[in-house]
Design an enzyme around this catalytic site. Structure first.
Site: not given
Length: 403
Positions: A122, A187, A241, A245, A348
């Site tokens: 990553h 993520e 961020k 979560t 990605e």
């Protein structure tokens, strides 16, 4: 042998994960998942282990996790005995609830939240995207587990809607604007939950990992890449961020992962002594994740290749004397393997938007749109070819709130 019917789906006696559930009313109860059931641990303890009933009475795992490894091990042994010894069936059966009928809640109070960056694949992928022609890894990456402190108050249980965040971002033309993120990402990670605290000023060495870490859960650390890229220099991630979560509601105890433990990758250069795990117990973990976007599998990230283990992360997190608290959560960082279909983030998988992901309905994605649903699941190996399930962490993207 066991008197309880077990599904062959990862929820057998090898697993016995802990969570918090309710059945329609306001009362939250500590439970253990087994087969298609949830064992009401507090109610069972009142009948079969009165000395521990108070530990499970609060509707969170906090008090139980704080009791430490000896109590965790004894509880697992007793629960296994209750479910396998026919002499306990009459006492235990009334405390079993259909797992499909319960509502699951955040299982513990999150004290602190730390996110690491432990996948070499990553980190190298992001380096190649953003620093083409240069060494993809930063000079410190192979010397220490890079991490940052997140926002404990925005850790939410699976199924909680994820509101698209707003913030500052820089447009391709260089203008600075405010508005909803246009590059909302996932993520896929594994989280580790601290049970037993430590004393301030006392580092926790790698060999004490299992004395402090209660178990593991799935994590989706949602990320607003456009907000993050504008703000993160020089102090690292912040608003990109901290908005949400998501964690899975079942915490799989470390004791359930014995057959998943594997040797971690070779480290070069050799880490400093406090991070050098050569000759120690292996804490690489053969855990296989699956990421679905709107029901379609887009990735299968393998955890076994993570460069830094959770034991090393815990040692690094405390080497400066920072103490642990019950309920601390630290996440692995995005899990990505060497193959394109093993990448644990959309940035990605779409290579920063250059190669859109094609879905079966004909639509394409580079980043998440409102209404998109992401589901991450994972399993580890159990006995005789069986699996240990982590359940799922699920979230749907909803538009920003007005105001």
């Amino acid at each position: 042998m066991t008197w309880i019917d077990l599904r062959d789906d990862g929820w057998g006696l090898d697993n016995l994960p802990y969570g918090v559930f309710s059945t329609g009313g306001p009362d939250r109860r500590v439970g253990v998942a087994v087969g298609g059931h949830v064992l009401d641990l507090g109610a069972a303890a009142r009948d079969l282990w009165p000395a521990m009933a108070g530990t499970f009475a609060e509707g969170t795992l906090d008090r139980f996790m704080a009791r430490g490894r000896a109590v965790w091990d004894e509880t697992r042994e007793r629960v296994t005995g209750w479910l396998t010894d026919a002499a306990h069936e009459r006492a235990v059966r009334p405390h079993l609830v259909d797992r499909d009928a319960v509502r699951l809640h955040l299982p513990f109070t999150v004290a602190d939240y730390v996110d690491f960056y432990a996948s070499e694949h990553h980190a190298a992928n992001l380096g190649r995207m953003f620093r083409p022609g240069q060494e993809p890894l930063t000079p410190n990456w192979r010397h220490l587990p890079i991490g940052y402190h997140g926002r404990a108050g925005t850790v939410v249980v699976s199924g909680t809607p994820v509101v698209r965040p707003c913030g500052q971002r820089r447009t391709p033309d260089g203008d600075i604007v405010f508005g909803p993120s246009t590059r909302l990402d996932i993520e896929a990670e594994l989280g580790f939950v601290v049970g037993a605290p430590s004393e301030p000023g006392m580092p926790v060495p790698m060999e004490d990992f299992a004395d402090h870490v209660f178990g593991a859960c799935l994590v989706n650390d949602w990320s607003a890449r456009d907000i993050q890229s504008w703000e993160y220099v020089p102090l690292g991630p912040f608003l990109g961020k901290s908005f949400a979560t998501s964690v899975s509601p079942w915490v799989v105890p470390l004791a359930a992962l014995g057959r998943a433990r594997v040797e971690p990758p070779v480290r070069d250069p050799r880490p400093l002594p406090y991070l050098d795990d050569a000759g120690m117990e292996d804490w690489g973990l053969d855990i296989r994740l699956e990421v679905r976007l709107n029901g379609h599998v887009v990735s299968r990230p393998p955890f076994a290749g993570m460069y830094w283990t959770a034991a090393q992360q815990l040692a690094h997190m405390t080497v400066n004397g920072a103490s642990l608290r019950t309920g601390d959560l630290f996440a692995s960082g995005t899990i990505s393997g060497p193959r394109p279909d093993e990448r644990g983030s959309l940035i990605e998988l779409s290579w920063a938007g250059e190669s859109p992901i094609e879905l079966p309905d004909g639509s394409k994605r580079t980043f998440l749109e409102d209404g998109d649903e992401v589901v991450i699941t994972a399993t580890a190996p159990g006995r005789n070819g069986s699996a240990v399930s982590f359940g799922e962490v699920r979230g749907v993207i909803v538009p920003p709130r007005a105001g």
